[in-house]
Design an enzyme around this catalytic site. Structure first.
Site, PDB file in Angstrom:
ATOM      1  N   ALA A   1       0.863  -1.108  -0.055  1.00 29.35           N
ATOM      2  CA  ALA A   1       0.034   0.066   0.073  1.00 29.35           C
ATOM      3  C   ALA A   1       0.884   1.177   0.026  1.00 29.35           C
ATOM      4  O   ALA A   1       1.242   1.641   1.164  1.00 29.35           O
ATOM      5  CB  ALA A   1      -1.034  -0.083   1.276  1.00 29.35           C
TER       6      ALA A   1
ATOM      7  N   CYS B   1      -0.868   4.473  10.880  1.00 26.44           N
ATOM      8  CA  CYS B   1      -0.599   5.670  11.771  1.00 26.44           C
ATOM      9  C   CYS B   1      -2.191   5.889  12.564  1.00 26.44           C
ATOM     10  O   CYS B   1      -2.577   6.976  12.567  1.00 26.44           O
ATOM     11  CB  CYS B   1      -0.480   6.809  10.917  1.00 26.44           C
ATOM     12  SG  CYS B   1      -1.650   7.181   9.665  1.00 26.44           S
TER      13      CYS B   1
HETATM   14  C1  LIG Z   1      -0.985   4.811   4.853  1.00 25.23           C
HETATM   15  S1  LIG Z   1      -1.408   4.940   3.214  1.00 25.23           S
HETATM   16  C2  LIG Z   1       0.089   4.379   2.595  1.00 25.23           C
HETATM   17  C3  LIG Z   1       1.181   5.442   2.882  1.00 25.23           C
HETATM   18  C4  LIG Z   1       2.623   5.158   2.086  1.00 25.23           C
HETATM   19  N1  LIG Z   1       3.050   3.901   2.425  1.00 25.23           N
HETATM   20  C5  LIG Z   1       3.772   6.108   2.220  1.00 25.23           C
HETATM   21  O1  LIG Z   1       4.534   5.944   3.081  1.00 25.23           O
HETATM   22  O2  LIG Z   1       3.692   7.048   1.327  1.00 25.23           O
HETATM   23  C6  LIG Z   1      -2.364   3.521   2.751  1.00 25.23           C
HETATM   24  C7  LIG Z   1      -2.643   3.257   1.415  1.00 25.23           C
HETATM   25  O3  LIG Z   1      -3.315   2.036   1.200  1.00 25.23           O
HETATM   26  C8  LIG Z   1      -4.048   2.277   0.101  1.00 25.23           C
HETATM   27  N2  LIG Z   1      -4.967   1.217   0.036  1.00 25.23           N
HETATM   28  C9  LIG Z   1      -6.228   1.208   0.741  1.00 25.23           C
HETATM   29  N3  LIG Z   1      -6.894  -0.037   0.555  1.00 25.23           N
HETATM   30  C10 LIG Z   1      -6.001  -0.780  -0.335  1.00 25.23           C
HETATM   31  C11 LIG Z   1      -6.041  -2.126  -0.661  1.00 25.23           C
HETATM   32  N4  LIG Z   1      -7.021  -3.043  -0.550  1.00 25.23           N
HETATM   33  N5  LIG Z   1      -5.057  -2.653  -1.201  1.00 25.23           N
HETATM   34  C12 LIG Z   1      -3.840  -1.889  -1.561  1.00 25.23           C
HETATM   35  N6  LIG Z   1      -3.715  -0.523  -0.933  1.00 25.23           N
HETATM   36  C13 LIG Z   1      -5.088  -0.150  -0.455  1.00 25.23           C
HETATM   37  C14 LIG Z   1      -4.495   3.699  -0.034  1.00 25.23           C
HETATM   38  O4  LIG Z   1      -4.859   4.039  -1.287  1.00 25.23           O
HETATM   39  C15 LIG Z   1      -3.519   4.358   0.612  1.00 25.23           C
HETATM   40  O5  LIG Z   1      -2.554   4.990  -0.473  1.00 25.23           O
END
Ligand SMILES: C[S@@+](CC[C@H](N)C(=O)[O-])C[C@H]1O[C@@H](n2cnc3c(N)ncnc32)[C@H](O)[C@@H]1O
Length: 306
Positions: free
Chosen positions: A112, A233
């Site tokens: 993600a 977070c």
């Molecule tokens: C906490 S953010 C990630 C931040 C990133 N790791 C960074 O450090 O820049 C969580 C991410 O999970 C993605 N997300 C949500 N549901 C998901 C899924 N089922 N599979 C993969 N990614 C997903 C969202 O679009 C979001 O960008």
């Protein structure tokens, strides 16, 4: 404090069971200090620090060599920012890539990944070698991810747009996996009060279910002897200790302690009638007042090597 209570009563009531200290509420209401990471793919830490120090007061982030808190306005108007020599990144969010112990040449999955703060950090630790599969499920966020990878010169990355659960089919393939999971973002309330307004217990429960299926898929895709880091977070136990407990109950996963100079507190081992595996004590639970950062949770999982 009254503002927190008045904005979202349900949040306030629940969190009095998680941390009822005055400091917790004080720090939740206090604006977050800014921090950045020097992009060592493009610049030397010393050089960047020397240049920026003539305009800004900098303070070393104790747990990341290339991480700095910055005081004063205007850091995002500097050439260092525009040229991708620094990445604005919250100091606690620099912990998961450190805990993951990536090495040059490895095959890594960032499940993600958008906007790519941790992908670019891992890319730097891997000296742009090996391969990171940086995945996200949302199209607009994929664009942000790609443009950040380009700006920061991370060329050992391939981007995919899939639901993270898809990767469960790649059995035991990856040396390292980062699951920086979608979460209720309680840690980010200090950045933006909208996260307090948006917080709902039913969303926490839905996210917890999604996180459990994502962590199971990640574990399947991890090679024996490999390392998986799970982070959020947020501070809701259902999204943290409960997810790790679920993995421990359903697989042979083990936890390792994360040895970094960061203050943390006892993880939650019992919440609202549920008891979690005592092993979860090895996770890092960071409340905002511990280091004056966002709230954060990190677990380091190892798959036994037959
Ligand atoms: C906490 S953010 C990630 C931040 C990133 N790791 C960074 O450090 O820049 C969580 C991410 O999970 C993605 N997300 C949500 N549901 C998901 C899924 N089922 N599979 C993969 N990614 C997903 C969202 O679009 C979001 O960008």
């Amino acid at each position: 404090m009254d503002e927190l209570r008045d904005t979202n009563r349900a949040f306030f009531d629940k969190y009095s069971e998680i941390d009822d200290s005055r400091e917790f509420l004080e720090f939740m209401a206090k604006p977050l200090r800014q921090s950045f990471r020097v992009n060592t793919l493009k610049a030397e830490v010393g050089e960047v620090v020397e240049r920026l120090s003539s305009h800004f007061e900098l303070e070393q982030v104790p747990w990341v060599e290339e991480g700095f808190f910055v005081y004063g306005e205007g850091i995002t108007n500097t050439p260092e920012f525009s040229l991708g020599l620094i990445f604005m990144q919250e100091a606690s969010s620099m912990i998961p890539p450190l805990a993951l112990d990536v090495e040059p040449g490895m095959l890594v999955l960032d499940m993600a990944a958008s906007p790519g703060a941790k992908t670019t950090q891992m890319s730097a630790y891997m000296e742009n070698t090996g391969c990171i599969i940086a995945n996200d499920v949302k199209y607009p966020r994929i664009n942000t991810l790609i443009s950040n990878l380009q700006k920061f010169g991370a060329v050992n990355v391939r981007v995919t747009m899939k639901d993270g659960r898809y990767f469960g089919r790649f059995r035991e393939k990856f040396d390292r996996i980062l699951l920086d999971a979608p979460c209720s973002n309680v840690g980010m309330i200090r950045k933006n009060y909208k996260y307090l307004k948006l917080w709902r217990q039913r969303d926490v429960e839905a996210l917890s279910r999604l996180q459990k299926s994502l962590i199971m898929a990640a574990y399947k895709a991890l090679r024996p002897g490999g390392v998986l880091v799970y982070s959020t977070c947020t501070l809701d136990p259902e999204e943290n200790e409960e997810v790790v407990d679920y993995l421990l109950s359903n697989t042979d996963a083990r936890l390792e302690r994360i040895d970094l100079p960061v203050k943390s507190r006892e993880p939650v081992t019992e919440f609202r009638g549920k008891r979690y595996d005592e092993e979860v004590r090895k996770c890092l639970r960071i409340h905002p007042q511990d280091n004056d950062t966002e709230g954060f949770f990190v677990a380091k999982v190892v798959k036994p090597d037959e």
